[in-house]
Design a protein around this motif. Sequence first.
Motif, mmCIF file in Angstrom:
data_model
loop_
_atom_site.group_PDB
_atom_site.id
_atom_site.type_symbol
_atom_site.label_atom_id
_atom_site.label_comp_id
_atom_site.label_asym_id
_atom_site.label_seq_id
_atom_site.Cartn_x
_atom_site.Cartn_y
_atom_site.Cartn_z
ATOM 1 N N LEU A 87 36.339 53.970 11.881
ATOM 2 C CA LEU A 87 37.713 53.459 11.874
ATOM 3 C C LEU A 87 38.682 54.534 11.382
ATOM 4 O O LEU A 87 39.779 54.695 11.938
ATOM 5 C CB LEU A 87 37.816 52.215 11.000
ATOM 6 N N ALA A 88 38.284 55.289 10.356
ATOM 7 C CA ALA A 88 39.131 56.374 9.859
ATOM 8 C C ALA A 88 39.369 57.413 10.953
ATOM 9 O O ALA A 88 40.483 57.940 11.095
ATOM 10 C CB ALA A 88 38.497 57.020 8.629
ATOM 11 N N GLU A 89 38.343 57.702 11.735
ATOM 12 C CA GLU A 89 38.485 58.652 12.848
ATOM 13 C C GLU A 89 39.436 58.104 13.909
ATOM 14 O O GLU A 89 40.264 58.840 14.459
ATOM 15 C CB GLU A 89 37.108 58.932 13.455
ATOM 16 N N GLU A 124 45.606 40.345 9.239
ATOM 17 C CA GLU A 124 46.495 41.495 9.460
ATOM 18 C C GLU A 124 46.869 42.175 8.143
ATOM 19 O O GLU A 124 46.932 43.401 8.052
ATOM 20 C CB GLU A 124 47.752 41.023 10.181
ATOM 21 N N ARG A 125 47.098 41.388 7.085
ATOM 22 C CA ARG A 125 47.467 41.986 5.797
ATOM 23 C C ARG A 125 46.302 42.743 5.170
ATOM 24 O O ARG A 125 46.510 43.709 4.438
ATOM 25 C CB ARG A 125 47.966 40.907 4.845
ATOM 26 N N TYR A 126 45.064 42.305 5.446
ATOM 27 C CA TYR A 126 43.921 43.002 4.872
ATOM 28 C C TYR A 126 43.694 44.354 5.537
ATOM 29 O O TYR A 126 43.091 45.244 4.931
ATOM 30 C CB TYR A 126 42.646 42.161 4.973
ATOM 31 N N VAL A 127 44.194 44.528 6.731
ATOM 32 C CA VAL A 127 44.061 45.825 7.402
ATOM 33 C C VAL A 127 44.756 46.897 6.566
ATOM 34 O O VAL A 127 44.265 48.021 6.444
ATOM 35 C CB VAL A 127 44.617 45.758 8.843
ATOM 36 N N SER A 128 45.892 46.554 5.929
ATOM 37 C CA SER A 128 46.577 47.506 5.037
ATOM 38 C C SER A 128 45.691 47.887 3.865
ATOM 39 O O SER A 128 45.601 49.053 3.487
ATOM 40 C CB SER A 128 47.877 46.905 4.507
ATOM 41 N N THR A 129 45.021 46.905 3.274
ATOM 42 C CA THR A 129 44.118 47.168 2.157
ATOM 43 C C THR A 129 42.974 48.069 2.606
ATOM 44 O O THR A 129 42.587 49.004 1.893
ATOM 45 C CB THR A 129 43.559 45.835 1.619
ATOM 46 N N LEU A 130 42.454 47.793 3.773
ATOM 47 C CA LEU A 130 41.362 48.597 4.315
ATOM 48 C C LEU A 130 41.812 50.038 4.558
ATOM 49 O O LEU A 130 41.103 50.990 4.230
ATOM 50 C CB LEU A 130 40.853 47.962 5.603
ATOM 51 N N LYS A 132 44.264 51.602 3.029
ATOM 52 C CA LYS A 132 44.480 52.230 1.736
ATOM 53 C C LYS A 132 43.144 52.655 1.127
ATOM 54 O O LYS A 132 43.028 53.718 0.528
ATOM 55 C CB LYS A 132 45.210 51.264 0.807
ATOM 56 N N GLU A 133 42.120 51.822 1.297
ATOM 57 C CA GLU A 133 40.776 52.152 0.818
ATOM 58 C C GLU A 133 40.229 53.397 1.510
ATOM 59 O O GLU A 133 39.495 54.189 0.913
ATOM 60 C CB GLU A 133 39.860 50.959 1.076
ATOM 61 N N LEU A 134 40.612 53.590 2.766
ATOM 62 C CA LEU A 134 40.161 54.752 3.525
ATOM 63 C C LEU A 134 40.998 55.999 3.237
ATOM 64 O O LEU A 134 40.722 57.063 3.775
ATOM 65 C CB LEU A 134 40.188 54.446 5.022
ATOM 66 N N GLY A 135 42.046 55.859 2.427
ATOM 67 C CA GLY A 135 42.844 57.015 2.036
ATOM 68 C C GLY A 135 44.113 57.205 2.835
ATOM 69 O O GLY A 135 44.770 58.245 2.708
ATOM 70 N N PHE A 136 44.489 56.235 3.642
ATOM 71 C CA PHE A 136 45.723 56.345 4.418
ATOM 72 C C PHE A 136 46.858 55.669 3.674
ATOM 73 O O PHE A 136 46.657 54.706 2.945
ATOM 74 C CB PHE A 136 45.554 55.686 5.793
ATOM 75 N N ALA A 137 48.061 56.186 3.864
ATOM 76 C CA ALA A 137 49.244 55.621 3.237
ATOM 77 C C ALA A 137 50.206 55.157 4.323
ATOM 78 O O ALA A 137 50.236 55.718 5.421
ATOM 79 C CB ALA A 137 49.924 56.656 2.348
ATOM 80 N N HIS A 138 50.991 54.147 3.993
ATOM 81 C CA HIS A 138 51.977 53.646 4.942
ATOM 82 C C HIS A 138 53.113 54.652 5.049
ATOM 83 O O HIS A 138 53.689 55.067 4.059
ATOM 84 C CB HIS A 138 52.526 52.298 4.476
ATOM 85 N N MET A 139 53.405 55.070 6.267
ATOM 86 C CA MET A 139 54.503 55.995 6.508
ATOM 87 C C MET A 139 55.314 55.456 7.674
ATOM 88 O O MET A 139 54.757 54.976 8.657
ATOM 89 C CB MET A 139 53.986 57.387 6.856
ATOM 90 N N SER A 140 56.612 55.518 7.526
ATOM 91 C CA SER A 140 57.448 55.134 8.663
ATOM 92 C C SER A 140 58.505 56.216 8.846
ATOM 93 O O SER A 140 58.972 56.829 7.887
ATOM 94 C CB SER A 140 58.107 53.774 8.426
ATOM 95 N N ALA A 141 58.865 56.441 10.067
ATOM 96 C CA ALA A 141 59.853 57.468 10.369
ATOM 97 C C ALA A 141 61.234 56.981 9.966
ATOM 98 O O ALA A 141 61.533 55.789 10.024
ATOM 99 C CB ALA A 141 59.830 57.789 11.852
ATOM 100 N N ARG A 142 62.056 57.914 9.565
ATOM 101 C CA ARG A 142 63.421 57.562 9.219
ATOM 102 C C ARG A 142 64.150 57.194 10.499
ATOM 103 O O ARG A 142 64.085 57.928 11.496
ATOM 104 C CB ARG A 142 64.087 58.753 8.541
ATOM 105 N N PRO A 143 64.837 56.062 10.502
ATOM 106 C CA PRO A 143 65.496 55.641 11.739
ATOM 107 C C PRO A 143 66.600 56.617 12.153
ATOM 108 O O PRO A 143 67.334 57.141 11.317
ATOM 109 C CB PRO A 143 66.062 54.270 11.397
ATOM 110 N N ARG A 144 66.704 56.847 13.420
ATOM 111 C CA ARG A 144 67.711 57.759 13.949
ATOM 112 C C ARG A 144 68.246 57.162 15.244
ATOM 113 O O ARG A 144 67.467 56.784 16.131
ATOM 114 C CB ARG A 144 67.072 59.116 14.232
#
Length: 163
Positions: A87-89, A124-130, A132-144
């Motif tokens: 999944l991380a890959e 769907e909310r647990y996917v965020s926890t998963l 984060k456990e894998l080392g990914f952080a939530h990132m969103s692009a600045r709106p333009r």
Amino acid sequence: MRTDYSAVDLRRLAKVSKDANQSRRLLSLAAVLDGMNRQDAATIGGMDRQTLRDWVHRFNAAGPDGLKDAWWSGPEPRLSPAQKAELAEIVETGPDPAITGVVRWRRVDLQKVIKARFGVDYHERYVSTLLKELGFAHMSARPRHPAQDGEIVEAYKKTSRAR
């Protein structure tokens, strides 16, 4: 109650025990062996009569070690470490718009991928926890705004005069 331990033996075990809860329970059982009624013996250990009965059953089954608090690790993870690595890959490489129909991963998209690939249905909310456990952080692009002109933005910025 077991007869292979006397009240003196239980008090000795309570004295040398490093677990305070086990010591309380051993002292209550020692009081029962001394002939004290169950309600008063339970009060000595800071519990009610029914709880003392439960601890007597644990003591009869496992001895003094049965009076220790049992902590379990919880349920087994639904994804194995190999599946988590896969999944991380998948997240690292990003989606293929031709196959997945998305240009960036969202939780709901990853939820569908996990269900299709591994047969595991996460919320769907647990996917965020998963993630984060894998080392990914939530990132969103600045709106333009699509019609935004970079030159106008640079001209509008306030700058201080050079000294």
